[in-house]
Motif scaffolding. Structure first.
Motif, PDB file in Angstrom:
ATOM      1  N   ALA A   6      18.959 -17.985 -23.398  1.00  0.00           N
ATOM      2  CA  ALA A   6      18.465 -16.793 -22.703  1.00  0.00           C
ATOM      3  C   ALA A   6      19.372 -15.629 -23.061  1.00  0.00           C
ATOM      4  O   ALA A   6      20.598 -15.743 -22.987  1.00  0.00           O
ATOM      5  N   THR A   7      18.741 -14.498 -23.443  1.00  0.00           N
ATOM      6  CA  THR A   7      19.506 -13.319 -23.840  1.00  0.00           C
ATOM      7  C   THR A   7      19.006 -12.109 -23.068  1.00  0.00           C
ATOM      8  O   THR A   7      17.846 -11.710 -23.215  1.00  0.00           O
ATOM      9  N   GLY A   8      19.877 -11.534 -22.236  1.00  0.00           N
ATOM     10  CA  GLY A   8      19.505 -10.346 -21.467  1.00  0.00           C
ATOM     11  C   GLY A   8      18.275 -10.541 -20.609  1.00  0.00           C
ATOM     12  O   GLY A   8      17.551  -9.586 -20.325  1.00  0.00           O
ATOM     13  N   ALA A   9      18.022 -11.773 -20.174  1.00  0.00           N
ATOM     14  CA  ALA A   9      16.791 -12.091 -19.429  1.00  0.00           C
ATOM     15  C   ALA A   9      16.827 -11.484 -18.033  1.00  0.00           C
ATOM     16  O   ALA A   9      17.872 -11.430 -17.380  1.00  0.00           O
ATOM     17  N   GLY A  10      15.667 -11.032 -17.591  1.00  0.00           N
ATOM     18  CA  GLY A  10      15.564 -10.473 -16.248  1.00  0.00           C
ATOM     19  C   GLY A  10      14.133 -10.485 -15.762  1.00  0.00           C
ATOM     20  O   GLY A  10      13.189 -10.440 -16.552  1.00  0.00           O
ATOM     21  N   VAL A  11      13.960 -10.573 -14.453  1.00  0.00           N
ATOM     22  CA  VAL A  11      12.638 -10.526 -13.812  1.00  0.00           C
ATOM     23  C   VAL A  11      12.695  -9.463 -12.727  1.00  0.00           C
ATOM     24  O   VAL A  11      13.588  -9.478 -11.869  1.00  0.00           O
ATOM     25  N   TRP A  17      15.027  -5.976  -8.888  1.00  0.00           N
ATOM     26  CA  TRP A  17      15.321  -7.015  -9.857  1.00  0.00           C
ATOM     27  C   TRP A  17      15.663  -8.298  -9.108  1.00  0.00           C
ATOM     28  O   TRP A  17      16.568  -8.322  -8.287  1.00  0.00           O
ATOM     29  N   LEU A  18      14.920  -9.354  -9.392  1.00  0.00           N
ATOM     30  CA  LEU A  18      15.272 -10.658  -8.837  1.00  0.00           C
ATOM     31  C   LEU A  18      16.505 -11.200  -9.539  1.00  0.00           C
ATOM     32  O   LEU A  18      17.353 -11.847  -8.932  1.00  0.00           O
ATOM     33  N   PHE A  19      16.605 -10.961 -10.838  1.00  0.00           N
ATOM     34  CA  PHE A  19      17.824 -11.185 -11.610  1.00  0.00           C
ATOM     35  C   PHE A  19      17.681 -10.421 -12.919  1.00  0.00           C
ATOM     36  O   PHE A  19      16.578 -10.086 -13.347  1.00  0.00           O
ATOM     37  N   ARG A  20      18.800 -10.120 -13.566  1.00  0.00           N
ATOM     38  CA  ARG A  20      18.759  -9.428 -14.854  1.00  0.00           C
ATOM     39  C   ARG A  20      20.053  -9.657 -15.610  1.00  0.00           C
ATOM     40  O   ARG A  20      21.040 -10.147 -15.066  1.00  0.00           O
ATOM     41  N   ASN A  21      19.996  -9.323 -16.909  1.00  0.00           N
ATOM     42  CA  ASN A  21      21.153  -9.457 -17.801  1.00  0.00           C
ATOM     43  C   ASN A  21      21.686 -10.890 -17.825  1.00  0.00           C
ATOM     44  O   ASN A  21      22.908 -11.118 -17.826  1.00  0.00           O
ATOM     45  N   PRO A  38      20.499 -19.470  -0.703  1.00  0.00           N
ATOM     46  CA  PRO A  38      19.036 -19.390  -0.630  1.00  0.00           C
ATOM     47  C   PRO A  38      18.567 -17.939  -0.712  1.00  0.00           C
ATOM     48  O   PRO A  38      19.146 -17.047  -0.094  1.00  0.00           O
ATOM     49  N   GLY A  39      17.509 -17.702  -1.487  1.00  0.00           N
ATOM     50  CA  GLY A  39      16.972 -16.361  -1.641  1.00  0.00           C
ATOM     51  C   GLY A  39      17.662 -15.546  -2.716  1.00  0.00           C
ATOM     52  O   GLY A  39      17.311 -14.377  -2.913  1.00  0.00           O
ATOM     53  N   SER A  40      18.614 -16.132  -3.438  1.00  0.00           N
ATOM     54  CA  SER A  40      19.327 -15.375  -4.466  1.00  0.00           C
ATOM     55  C   SER A  40      18.581 -15.338  -5.789  1.00  0.00           C
ATOM     56  O   SER A  40      19.024 -14.680  -6.729  1.00  0.00           O
ATOM     57  N   GLY A  41      17.453 -16.040  -5.884  1.00  0.00           N
ATOM     58  CA  GLY A  41      16.668 -16.021  -7.110  1.00  0.00           C
ATOM     59  C   GLY A  41      16.852 -17.248  -7.978  1.00  0.00           C
ATOM     60  O   GLY A  41      16.465 -17.246  -9.142  1.00  0.00           O
ATOM     61  N   ARG A  42      17.400 -18.321  -7.425  1.00  0.00           N
ATOM     62  CA  ARG A  42      17.663 -19.524  -8.219  1.00  0.00           C
ATOM     63  C   ARG A  42      16.389 -20.104  -8.829  1.00  0.00           C
ATOM     64  O   ARG A  42      16.345 -20.421 -10.022  1.00  0.00           O
ATOM     65  N   ARG A 185      26.394 -18.164 -11.667  1.00  0.00           N
ATOM     66  CA  ARG A 185      26.420 -17.828 -10.247  1.00  0.00           C
ATOM     67  C   ARG A 185      25.642 -16.550  -9.997  1.00  0.00           C
ATOM     68  O   ARG A 185      25.905 -15.521 -10.623  1.00  0.00           O
ATOM     69  N   LEU A 186      24.689 -16.642  -9.057  1.00  0.00           N
ATOM     70  CA  LEU A 186      23.862 -15.497  -8.705  1.00  0.00           C
ATOM     71  C   LEU A 186      24.430 -14.786  -7.491  1.00  0.00           C
ATOM     72  O   LEU A 186      25.313 -15.293  -6.800  1.00  0.00           O
ATOM     73  N   GLY A 187      23.863 -13.596  -7.206  1.00  0.00           N
ATOM     74  CA  GLY A 187      24.382 -12.768  -6.114  1.00  0.00           C
ATOM     75  C   GLY A 187      23.879 -13.187  -4.761  1.00  0.00           C
ATOM     76  O   GLY A 187      23.539 -14.341  -4.508  1.00  0.00           O
ATOM     77  N   GLY A 188      23.811 -12.180  -3.849  1.00  0.00           N
ATOM     78  CA  GLY A 188      23.450 -12.422  -2.458  1.00  0.00           C
ATOM     79  C   GLY A 188      21.992 -12.748  -2.283  1.00  0.00           C
ATOM     80  O   GLY A 188      21.198 -12.757  -3.219  1.00  0.00           O
ATOM     81  N   ALA A 189      21.632 -12.981  -1.027  1.00  0.00           N
ATOM     82  CA  ALA A 189      20.281 -13.424  -0.686  1.00  0.00           C
ATOM     83  C   ALA A 189      19.421 -12.291  -0.164  1.00  0.00           C
ATOM     84  O   ALA A 189      18.662 -12.447   0.763  1.00  0.00           O
ATOM     85  N   ALA A 190      19.537 -11.124  -0.768  1.00  0.00           N
ATOM     86  CA  ALA A 190      18.800  -9.976  -0.261  1.00  0.00           C
ATOM     87  C   ALA A 190      17.329 -10.035  -0.614  1.00  0.00           C
ATOM     88  O   ALA A 190      16.498  -9.450   0.054  1.00  0.00           O
TER      89      ALA A 190
END
Length: 291
Positions: A6-11, A17-21, A38-42, A185-190
């Protein structure tokens, strides 16, 4: 050589953004963990890496066979473990007769989907994913609903898969760094992954299931078992808009029926009273004529 990159992937959904980069690679035999609350986009990351979710940015090279992902590859409630294996064999173009030779990793072949524990669902997902002879296997929430013994057992099975040269991608709240090759590791559950995203990821699976069931019916001997056919996932859903709109009208009709009945009864009583009065008047008139 990497089997998944995965390269620079984001949704992105709407303005969020649910996740990026996301940059990650998986070599044969490696275990990659996507970690976060939970809710971090896993789950979204997992589906994107498995090429089951459309990216808004970046790219993913390679694909993965999905193991257990809640609401996407959940077991069919009325199918047994063995029937799930036969169905998946049909989906991948193999004979369902091979099911008796498939290692079930300790699962009871007669257990139905609704009877499976969280651990057994993970194991069944792993069994089914391996039937596709994949280079990468992906499982969601490998630490959810498992006790310590079950967790150790599942990680042992994942290590066996990796030892066979298959890359493994999992999601979890936390993992032991010693068990994995890479941890993302992903961020918070916002932000919660959107419901329609899971439906999008599951569309292809639903179509595959219908094809498999049709093929199974053709292969099934005449006068088969007495078990009812599995429910169609597409048949389960919310009431249509028309049904919701018709409901108040139906209630209005039900409320109007007693009122109409009461009016009819009052009218009938008035008619009977009028007839009685007319009869009395006629008798009085006839009495006067006789006198």
């Amino acid at each position: 050589m990497p089997v998944l990159t995965a390269t620079g992937a984001g949704v992105r959904r709407r303005r969020r953004w649910l996740f990026r980069n996301l940059d990650v690679t998986a070599e044969p035999g490696e275990i990659v963990a996507v970690v976060g609350p939970p809710g971090s986009g896993r789950t979204t990351v997992l589906l994107a890496l498995a090429r089951r979710f459309k990216l808004s940015a970046g790219s993913v090279v390679g694909s993965a066979a999905l193991g257990y992902v809640p609401d996407v590859t959940s077991p069919e409630p009325v199918l047994t473990v063995l029937e799930h294996v036969r169905e998946r064999l049909l989906l991948v173009g193999r004979s369902p007769r091979e099911a008796v030779e498939v290692p079930l990793l300790g699962l009871d072949p007669t257990l139905k989907g609704f009877e499976l524990s969280p651990y057994q669902r993970q194991v069944l997902g792993l069994v089914l994913a391996r039937l596709e002879n994949p280079r990468v296997v992906a499982l969601d929430g490998v630490d959810e609903g498992l006790d310590r013994r079950e967790s150790l057992s599942l990680w042992g099975l994942l290590a066996d898969v990796a030892a066979d040269g298959i890359a493994v991608v999992v999601t979890a709240r936390e993992v032991d760094p010693a068990r994995v090759s890479t941890s993302v590791r992903l961020g918070g559950a916002a932000e919660q992954p959107p419901g329609p995203a899971l439906e999008q990821a599951d569309d292809a699976r639903l179509r595959e299931r219908r094809v498999a069931r049709a093929a199974a019916e053709l292969l099934a001997p005449a006068g088969g078992g007495d078990e009812p056919p599995p429910p169609d996932p597409e048949a389960e859903g919310e009431p249509t808009e028309a049904a919701v709109q018709d409901e108040p009208a139906a209630q209005g009709e039900s409320a109007a029926e007693p009122e109409a009945a009461a009016e009819d009864e009052a009218a009938a009583t008035d008619e009977e009273t009028a007839e009685d009065e007319e009869t009395a008047e006629d008798e009085d008139a006839r009495g006067e004529e006789k006198s």
